[in-house]
Design a protein around this motif. Structure first.
Motif, short mmCIF file in Angstrom:
data_model
loop_
_atom_site.label_atom_id
_atom_site.label_comp_id
_atom_site.label_asym_id
_atom_site.label_seq_id
_atom_site.Cartn_x
_atom_site.Cartn_y
_atom_site.Cartn_z
N VAL A 119 -87.57 23.59 -8.28
CA VAL A 119 -86.15 23.27 -8.17
C VAL A 119 -85.39 24.49 -8.67
N PRO A 120 -84.72 25.23 -7.75
CA PRO A 120 -84.00 26.44 -8.17
C PRO A 120 -82.70 26.12 -8.90
N GLY A 121 -82.25 27.06 -9.73
CA GLY A 121 -81.02 26.90 -10.48
C GLY A 121 -79.82 27.37 -9.69
N PRO A 122 -78.79 27.82 -10.35
CA PRO A 122 -78.81 28.40 -11.70
C PRO A 122 -78.81 27.38 -12.83
N ALA A 123 -78.41 26.15 -12.60
CA ALA A 123 -78.44 25.15 -13.66
C ALA A 123 -78.99 23.85 -13.07
N VAL A 124 -80.11 23.42 -13.60
CA VAL A 124 -80.74 22.17 -13.18
C VAL A 124 -80.49 21.17 -14.31
N GLU A 125 -79.71 20.14 -14.01
CA GLU A 125 -79.32 19.17 -15.04
C GLU A 125 -80.40 18.14 -15.30
N MET A 126 -80.69 17.91 -16.56
CA MET A 126 -81.66 16.89 -16.94
C MET A 126 -80.99 15.52 -16.87
N LEU A 127 -81.56 14.59 -16.13
CA LEU A 127 -81.03 13.24 -16.04
C LEU A 127 -81.79 12.30 -16.97
N THR A 128 -83.12 12.38 -16.94
CA THR A 128 -83.94 11.58 -17.85
C THR A 128 -85.12 12.42 -18.30
N LEU A 129 -85.59 12.14 -19.50
CA LEU A 129 -86.78 12.80 -20.02
C LEU A 129 -87.52 11.81 -20.89
N SER B 89 -82.71 26.47 -16.52
CA SER B 89 -82.34 27.55 -15.60
C SER B 89 -82.92 27.30 -14.22
N GLN B 90 -84.11 26.77 -14.20
CA GLN B 90 -84.83 26.36 -12.99
C GLN B 90 -85.85 25.33 -13.45
N CYS B 91 -86.49 24.68 -12.52
CA CYS B 91 -87.39 23.60 -12.92
C CYS B 91 -88.63 23.59 -12.03
N CYS B 92 -89.76 23.24 -12.63
CA CYS B 92 -90.99 23.05 -11.87
C CYS B 92 -91.60 21.72 -12.30
N ASP C 228 -80.43 19.18 -8.95
CA ASP C 228 -80.18 20.60 -8.68
C ASP C 228 -78.67 20.82 -8.51
N PRO C 229 -78.21 22.08 -8.33
CA PRO C 229 -76.77 22.35 -8.23
C PRO C 229 -76.09 21.64 -7.05
N GLN C 230 -76.86 21.21 -6.05
CA GLN C 230 -76.28 20.48 -4.91
C GLN C 230 -76.29 18.97 -5.13
N GLY C 231 -76.80 18.52 -6.26
CA GLY C 231 -76.81 17.10 -6.58
C GLY C 231 -78.03 16.34 -6.09
N ARG C 232 -79.01 17.06 -5.55
CA ARG C 232 -80.25 16.39 -5.12
C ARG C 232 -81.09 16.04 -6.34
N ILE C 233 -81.75 14.89 -6.28
CA ILE C 233 -82.52 14.38 -7.41
C ILE C 233 -84.01 14.61 -7.17
N PHE C 234 -84.71 15.02 -8.22
CA PHE C 234 -86.16 15.25 -8.17
C PHE C 234 -86.79 14.59 -9.39
N ALA D 45 -83.61 18.53 -32.69
CA ALA D 45 -83.72 19.98 -32.56
C ALA D 45 -82.90 20.48 -31.37
N ARG D 46 -82.54 21.74 -31.45
CA ARG D 46 -81.84 22.42 -30.34
C ARG D 46 -82.76 23.52 -29.83
N VAL D 47 -83.01 23.50 -28.54
CA VAL D 47 -83.85 24.51 -27.90
C VAL D 47 -82.93 25.59 -27.34
N ARG D 48 -83.27 26.84 -27.60
CA ARG D 48 -82.41 27.98 -27.22
C ARG D 48 -82.63 28.38 -25.75
N PRO D 49 -81.69 29.19 -25.21
CA PRO D 49 -81.81 29.64 -23.82
C PRO D 49 -83.12 30.40 -23.57
N ASN D 50 -83.66 30.19 -22.39
CA ASN D 50 -84.87 30.84 -21.88
C ASN D 50 -86.16 30.42 -22.56
N GLU D 51 -86.10 29.53 -23.55
CA GLU D 51 -87.34 29.01 -24.13
C GLU D 51 -87.88 27.91 -23.21
N ASP D 52 -89.18 27.88 -23.06
CA ASP D 52 -89.79 26.86 -22.19
C ASP D 52 -89.73 25.49 -22.86
#
Length: 141
Positions: free
Chosen positions: A75-85, A61-64, A106-112, A27-34
């Protein structure tokens, strides 16, 4: 929690479960959907009462995230990249609950890392997800 597995009562939900996999959903999840709620809705729409998250690609867009102590990491955005799920969806009293954990950058490359909080992880552009239906064997009484 018992220290010795021999002390674990038979009804403990942490015991291993046997079963087999069923259908696979891409499936593809659309923008702004949780992310968490959308995975629960996908399972409901396709009749998966239990499922395993097998793969993903995308950003938020952001992450909690929630830690094992219950603390939250924003974790603030504007783009938080998913590394693993990783995670699963389980039926709980008729309702579906997705329990998803992973790592993000996060956009600065810090990992959470942590568990994704429901309702707090909007998808940025798109998010691709693979879910696999889990068909548990009946438990002996």
């Amino acid at each position: 929690m018992p220290a010795d597995p021999q002390d674990t009562p038979a009804s403990d939900p942490l015991l291993p479960e046997s079963g087999r996999t069923g259908r696979i959903l891409y499936a593809r999840v659309r923008p702004n959907e949780d992310l968490v709620h959308t995975i629960e809705k996908l399972c409901l729409q396709h009749g998966f009462s239990d499922a395993v998250v097998r793969g993903s690609l995308g950003s938020l867009s952001q992450c909690c995230l929630e830690t094992h102590t219950g603390a939250r990491i924003e974790v603030p955005g504007p783009a938080v990249e998913m590394l693993t799920l990783m995670g699963e969806v389980r039926s709980n009293g008729g309702a579906l609950e997705a329990r998803l954990s992973g790592t993000v950058a996060d956009p600065q490359g810090r990992i959470f890392a942590g568990r994704f909080a429901a309702g707090r992880n909007p998808v940025c552009i798109t998010f691709e997800i693979t879910l696999e239906e889990w068909l548990a064997d009946a438990r002996a009484a």
